[in-house]
Write a protein that holds these residues in place. Sequence first.
Motif, PDB file in Angstrom:
ATOM      1  N   ASP A   5       0.966  -1.351  -0.154  1.00 56.75           N
ATOM      2  CA  ASP A   5       0.175  -0.156  -0.227  1.00 56.75           C
ATOM      3  C   ASP A   5       0.648   2.069  -0.535  1.00 56.75           C
ATOM      4  O   ASP A   5       1.943   1.195   0.053  1.00 56.75           O
ATOM      5  CB  ASP A   5      -0.984  -0.145   1.226  1.00 56.75           C
ATOM      6  N   THR A   6       0.514   2.353   0.548  1.00 54.28           N
ATOM      7  CA  THR A   6       1.065   3.619   0.004  1.00 54.28           C
ATOM      8  C   THR A   6       1.085   3.901   1.528  1.00 54.28           C
ATOM      9  O   THR A   6       0.923   4.301   2.281  1.00 54.28           O
ATOM     10  CB  THR A   6       0.283   5.086  -0.280  1.00 54.28           C
ATOM     11  N   ILE A   7       2.728   4.079   1.857  1.00 52.46           N
ATOM     12  CA  ILE A   7       3.413   4.049   3.418  1.00 52.46           C
ATOM     13  C   ILE A   7       2.734   6.107   3.557  1.00 52.46           C
ATOM     14  O   ILE A   7       2.504   5.336   5.312  1.00 52.46           O
ATOM     15  CB  ILE A   7       4.740   3.734   3.077  1.00 52.46           C
ATOM     16  N   ILE A   8       2.941   6.507   3.264  1.00 49.73           N
ATOM     17  CA  ILE A   8       2.318   7.800   3.714  1.00 49.73           C
ATOM     18  C   ILE A   8       1.454   7.902   4.650  1.00 49.73           C
ATOM     19  O   ILE A   8       0.964   8.666   5.042  1.00 49.73           O
ATOM     20  CB  ILE A   8       2.456   8.696   2.289  1.00 49.73           C
ATOM     21  N   TYR A   9      -0.266   6.941   3.983  1.00 54.51           N
ATOM     22  CA  TYR A   9      -0.686   6.629   4.983  1.00 54.51           C
ATOM     23  C   TYR A   9      -1.380   6.126   6.278  1.00 54.51           C
ATOM     24  O   TYR A   9      -2.357   6.412   6.693  1.00 54.51           O
ATOM     25  CB  TYR A   9      -2.187   5.902   4.257  1.00 54.51           C
ATOM     26  N   TYR A  10       0.318   5.605   6.983  1.00 60.54           N
ATOM     27  CA  TYR A  10      -0.081   4.812   7.431  1.00 60.54           C
ATOM     28  C   TYR A  10       0.730   5.437   8.557  1.00 60.54           C
ATOM     29  O   TYR A  10       1.972   6.059   9.052  1.00 60.54           O
ATOM     30  CB  TYR A  10       0.922   3.422   7.293  1.00 60.54           C
ATOM     31  N   ILE A  11       0.810   4.798  10.411  1.00 58.56           N
ATOM     32  CA  ILE A  11       1.292   5.428  11.470  1.00 58.56           C
ATOM     33  C   ILE A  11       2.353   3.560  11.736  1.00 58.56           C
ATOM     34  O   ILE A  11       1.179   2.479  11.176  1.00 58.56           O
ATOM     35  CB  ILE A  11       0.514   5.697  13.003  1.00 58.56           C
ATOM     36  N   PHE A  12       3.237   3.850  12.189  1.00 56.75           N
ATOM     37  CA  PHE A  12       3.750   2.558  13.013  1.00 56.75           C
ATOM     38  C   PHE A  12       3.705   2.151  14.533  1.00 56.75           C
ATOM     39  O   PHE A  12       4.563   3.424  15.249  1.00 56.75           O
ATOM     40  CB  PHE A  12       4.922   2.108  12.322  1.00 56.75           C
ATOM     41  N   GLY A  13       4.063   1.204  14.730  1.00 55.64           N
ATOM     42  CA  GLY A  13       3.879   1.255  16.219  1.00 55.64           C
ATOM     43  C   GLY A  13       5.431  -0.422  16.348  1.00 55.64           C
ATOM     44  O   GLY A  13       5.001  -1.212  15.313  1.00 55.64           O
ATOM     45  N   TRP A  14       6.021  -0.160  17.232  1.00 49.77           N
ATOM     46  CA  TRP A  14       7.043  -1.064  17.277  1.00 49.77           C
ATOM     47  C   TRP A  14       6.707  -1.273  18.775  1.00 49.77           C
ATOM     48  O   TRP A  14       6.710  -1.091  20.248  1.00 49.77           O
ATOM     49  CB  TRP A  14       8.413  -0.743  18.214  1.00 49.77           C
ATOM     50  N   PHE A  15       6.408  -2.627  19.125  1.00 45.82           N
ATOM     51  CA  PHE A  15       5.887  -3.439  20.193  1.00 45.82           C
ATOM     52  C   PHE A  15       6.780  -4.852  20.612  1.00 45.82           C
ATOM     53  O   PHE A  15       8.270  -4.924  19.902  1.00 45.82           O
ATOM     54  CB  PHE A  15       5.027  -4.185  19.738  1.00 45.82           C
ATOM     55  N   ARG A  16       7.315  -5.129  21.573  1.00 40.96           N
ATOM     56  CA  ARG A  16       8.662  -6.139  22.204  1.00 40.96           C
ATOM     57  C   ARG A  16       7.477  -7.399  22.727  1.00 40.96           C
ATOM     58  O   ARG A  16       6.601  -7.432  23.523  1.00 40.96           O
ATOM     59  CB  ARG A  16       9.438  -5.874  22.483  1.00 40.96           C
ATOM     60  N   GLN A  17       7.807  -8.415  23.023  1.00 37.33           N
ATOM     61  CA  GLN A  17       7.521  -9.723  22.972  1.00 37.33           C
ATOM     62  C   GLN A  17       8.657 -11.163  24.095  1.00 37.33           C
ATOM     63  O   GLN A  17       9.293 -11.361  23.013  1.00 37.33           O
ATOM     64  CB  GLN A  17       6.477  -9.924  22.861  1.00 37.33           C
ATOM     65  N   ILE A  18       8.397 -11.124  25.759  1.00 32.15           N
ATOM     66  CA  ILE A  18       8.865 -12.059  25.588  1.00 32.15           C
ATOM     67  C   ILE A  18       7.968 -13.284  26.279  1.00 32.15           C
ATOM     68  O   ILE A  18       6.719 -13.120  26.086  1.00 32.15           O
ATOM     69  CB  ILE A  18       9.569 -11.369  27.133  1.00 32.15           C
ATOM     70  N   PRO A  19       8.207 -14.453  26.139  1.00 36.28           N
ATOM     71  CA  PRO A  19       7.356 -15.637  26.370  1.00 36.28           C
ATOM     72  C   PRO A  19       6.881 -15.501  27.067  1.00 36.28           C
ATOM     73  O   PRO A  19       7.367 -15.124  28.775  1.00 36.28           O
ATOM     74  CB  PRO A  19       8.559 -16.866  26.373  1.00 36.28           C
ATOM     75  N   GLY A  20       5.190 -15.705  27.133  1.00 36.53           N
ATOM     76  CA  GLY A  20       4.347 -16.070  28.747  1.00 36.53           C
ATOM     77  C   GLY A  20       4.465 -14.673  29.047  1.00 36.53           C
ATOM     78  O   GLY A  20       3.136 -14.317  30.014  1.00 36.53           O
ATOM     79  N   LYS A  21       4.557 -13.596  28.786  1.00 35.52           N
ATOM     80  CA  LYS A  21       3.519 -12.317  28.533  1.00 35.52           C
ATOM     81  C   LYS A  21       3.182 -11.219  27.839  1.00 35.52           C
ATOM     82  O   LYS A  21       2.949 -11.915  26.033  1.00 35.52           O
ATOM     83  CB  LYS A  21       5.340 -11.411  28.717  1.00 35.52           C
ATOM     84  N   GLN A  22       2.421 -10.183  27.527  1.00 34.59           N
ATOM     85  CA  GLN A  22       1.889  -9.248  26.499  1.00 34.59           C
ATOM     86  C   GLN A  22       2.658  -8.835  25.665  1.00 34.59           C
ATOM     87  O   GLN A  22       3.763  -8.651  26.487  1.00 34.59           O
ATOM     88  CB  GLN A  22       0.587  -8.811  27.357  1.00 34.59           C
ATOM     89  N   ARG A  23       2.613  -8.653  24.394  1.00 35.74           N
ATOM     90  CA  ARG A  23       3.501  -7.983  23.434  1.00 35.74           C
ATOM     91  C   ARG A  23       3.424  -6.291  24.466  1.00 35.74           C
ATOM     92  O   ARG A  23       2.198  -5.331  24.609  1.00 35.74           O
ATOM     93  CB  ARG A  23       2.611  -7.946  21.778  1.00 35.74           C
TER      94      ARG A  23
END
Length: 123
Positions: free
Chosen positions: A27-45
């Motif tokens: 798609d066209t990137i300019i229409y999107y916002i981005f998030g960064w997440f992290r996750q360890i085993p057994g935990k929520q993102r």
Amino acid sequence: QVQLVESGGGLVQAGGSLRLSCVFSGDTIIYYIFGWFRQIPGKQREFVGGISRSGGTYFPDSVRGRFTASRDDVRNTVYLQMNSLKPEDTAVYYCAASGGVIIRTSTTGYNDWGQGTQVTVSS
């Protein structure tokens, strides 16, 4: 359809730096916002940062001052620069995209996700 491919993870010593990349396609990137997440085993993102369409950023207290985000819409790529890394930053890191206008800190705010890249910080 939107696809996200992360890269740049690896093993680094405490105090070191890594830059993660997230290549966007479908798609066209300019229409999107981005998030960064992290996750360890057994935990929520966990949300670790986001970048708006205009390049504005937001970070939670846990990483503010150490992590920065940027985007290169010409290269269809979003970046997460991580400095002063700590062992507790060890996780799989994910890039996520949303067609919304506000950086969301919840996973429910994003429709598309990458496959993740492992970051390991040794003490």
